[in-house]
Design a protein around this motif. Structure first.
Motif, PDB file in Angstrom:
ATOM      1  N   LYS A 118       4.273  -8.933  10.296  1.00  0.00           N
ATOM      2  CA  LYS A 118       3.186  -8.539  11.182  1.00  0.00           C
ATOM      3  C   LYS A 118       2.005  -9.460  10.918  1.00  0.00           C
ATOM      4  CE  LYS A 118       1.275  -4.527  10.200  1.00  0.00           C
ATOM      5  NZ  LYS A 118       1.064  -3.102   9.800  1.00  0.00           N
ATOM      6  N   ASP A 123      -2.167  -1.988   4.477  1.00  0.00           N
ATOM      7  CA  ASP A 123      -0.878  -2.657   4.335  1.00  0.00           C
ATOM      8  C   ASP A 123      -0.632  -3.132   2.903  1.00  0.00           C
ATOM      9  OD1 ASP A 123       0.138  -2.841   7.199  1.00  0.00           O
ATOM     10  OD2 ASP A 123      -1.885  -3.663   7.405  1.00  0.00           O
ATOM     11  N   SER A 167     -10.128  -6.175   7.370  1.00  0.00           N
ATOM     12  CA  SER A 167      -8.997  -6.380   8.262  1.00  0.00           C
ATOM     13  C   SER A 167      -8.806  -7.875   8.426  1.00  0.00           C
ATOM     14  CB  SER A 167      -9.247  -5.729   9.626  1.00  0.00           C
ATOM     15  OG  SER A 167      -9.416  -4.342   9.503  1.00  0.00           O
ATOM     16  N   SER A 188       0.823  -1.199   0.000  1.00  0.00           N
ATOM     17  CA  SER A 188       0.000   0.000   0.000  1.00  0.00           C
ATOM     18  C   SER A 188       0.862   1.257   0.000  1.00  0.00           C
ATOM     19  CB  SER A 188      -0.919   0.009   1.220  1.00  0.00           C
ATOM     20  OG  SER A 188      -1.719   1.167   1.232  1.00  0.00           O
ATOM     21  N   ASP A 189       0.348   2.292  -0.651  1.00  0.00           N
ATOM     22  CA  ASP A 189       0.974   3.614  -0.594  1.00  0.00           C
ATOM     23  C   ASP A 189       0.191   4.543   0.335  1.00  0.00           C
ATOM     24  OD1 ASP A 189      -1.302   3.909  -2.090  1.00  0.00           O
ATOM     25  OD2 ASP A 189      -0.318   4.705  -3.880  1.00  0.00           O
ATOM     26  N   HIS A 190      -0.680   3.941   1.162  1.00  0.00           N
ATOM     27  CA  HIS A 190      -1.530   4.704   2.075  1.00  0.00           C
ATOM     28  C   HIS A 190      -1.372   4.137   3.483  1.00  0.00           C
ATOM     29  CE1 HIS A 190      -5.096   6.585   3.842  1.00  0.00           C
ATOM     30  NE2 HIS A 190      -5.236   7.305   2.751  1.00  0.00           N
ATOM     31  N   THR A 191      -1.271   4.993   4.470  1.00  0.00           N
ATOM     32  CA  THR A 191      -0.993   4.533   5.840  1.00  0.00           C
ATOM     33  C   THR A 191      -2.145   3.732   6.442  1.00  0.00           C
ATOM     34  OG1 THR A 191      -1.784   6.667   6.697  1.00  0.00           O
ATOM     35  CG2 THR A 191       0.596   6.435   6.327  1.00  0.00           C
ATOM     36  N   ASP A 192      -3.344   3.845   5.880  1.00  0.00           N
ATOM     37  CA  ASP A 192      -4.491   3.116   6.433  1.00  0.00           C
ATOM     38  C   ASP A 192      -4.485   1.640   6.053  1.00  0.00           C
ATOM     39  OD1 ASP A 192      -5.416   5.403   7.600  1.00  0.00           O
ATOM     40  OD2 ASP A 192      -6.957   5.811   6.095  1.00  0.00           O
ATOM     41  N   ASN A 241      -4.424  -4.674   7.199  1.00  0.00           N
ATOM     42  CA  ASN A 241      -5.579  -4.019   6.595  1.00  0.00           C
ATOM     43  C   ASN A 241      -5.426  -4.057   5.080  1.00  0.00           C
ATOM     44  OD1 ASN A 241      -6.964  -3.183   9.010  1.00  0.00           O
ATOM     45  ND2 ASN A 241      -5.354  -1.642   9.291  1.00  0.00           N
TER      46      ASN A 241
END
Length: 265
Positions: A225, A190, A241, A184-188, A229
């Motif tokens: 991990k 993975d 999730s 992902s390039d978005h923090t919300d 998400n």
């Protein structure tokens, strides 16, 4: 036959992945269920029947064939059972006798699916060309699902893919689909992904939960991990999730009922 339309892996109508949930009052044979699924035309139609207690049988059909496991149609079926009964947990049993434990969690639903491994594989250049992929990070294969996994380097590139589906279906045989994924390039989120399966269903599945049986483990090992998400960058979009457990993967999502009616048999 009582029938519902449910948008899965979303909390908004007309987003996520639509599934039909049918509750037949008599036994239907596979041919009849297949005809109904083709008539409805969603990527999957689920047929559920109460067995004993909180246990139900479940079968999934795409417009083309029966599917052993489907995440968004399981979520849709769970939404219907939880909305029409007082149950807080249920178990679905598919035609392979795989037990799928389901729990209500506030407004969301948690599903426990099996975990499958992937193995290295070769991908024909014709497949990459038909997908519009020029550079590949990793190529894997899930034997249990008969799905090829291709990781590419950019979530932006993933969202922009415009496959040639005629060329794609002719580029390989003996598989159910091809999954393309990227970090992902978005923090919300993975990871992002899209799922193409003209071999067994529709050209592109709007939101796919069943692939988390191997995709969650793939990214869990790569990102070190266990809680992840996911975002499916299809036209309708969808989110979920997931958590990698010892021998299961949990999939947490929401669903919205958009239609209730009767199918005339």
């Amino acid at each position: 036959m009582k029938t519902y339309f449910v948008d899965s892996f979303t909390n908004q109508k007309y987003k996520g992945n639509p599934a039909a949930v049918c509750l037949p009052e008599r036994d239907l044979d596979a041919a009849e269920m297949q005809s109904i699924a083709a008539e409805i035309g969603f990527s999957e139609t689920a047929f559920i029947k109460p067995l004993t207690g909180n246990t139900y049988s479940i079968r999934f059909f795409s417009p083309k064939t029966e599917i052993p496991l489907c995440g968004h149609a399981t979520l849709a079926s769970s939404k219907i059972v939880f909305s029409t009964t007082s149950l807080d947990s249920i178990t679905f049993i598919n035609y392979d006798n795989v037990e799928l434990a389901i729990e209500k969690e506030d407004q969301k639903i948690k599903m426990f699916f099996p975990v499958y491994d992937t193995e290295e594989t070769d991908v024909p250049q014709k497949m990459l060309d038909s997908l519009g992929i020029s550079e590949v990070v990793s190529k894997r294969y899930s034997p249990n699902n008969k799905i090829i996994l291709i990781e590419i380097g950019s979530a932006g590139e993933l969202a922009e893919l415009k496959p040639d589906f005629t060329a794609l279906v002719n580029s390989h045989t003996g598989i159910s689909g091809v999954l393309v994924t990227a970090a992902s390039d978005h923090t919300d989120f993975d990871f992002h992904y899209r799922y193409f399966w003209p071999w067994a269903g529709t050209n592109e599945d709007p939101v796919t939960g069943g692939i988390q049986t191997f995709l969650t483990k793939y990214w869990a090992l790569k990102l070190n991990k266990t809680k992840l998400n996911a975002y499916q960058s299809s036209l309708r979009t969808g989110t979920m999730s997931t958590e990698l457990l010892q021998d299961k993967v949990s999939i947490l999502g929401e669903a919205v009922i958009v239609l209730e009616g009767e199918f005339i048999l």
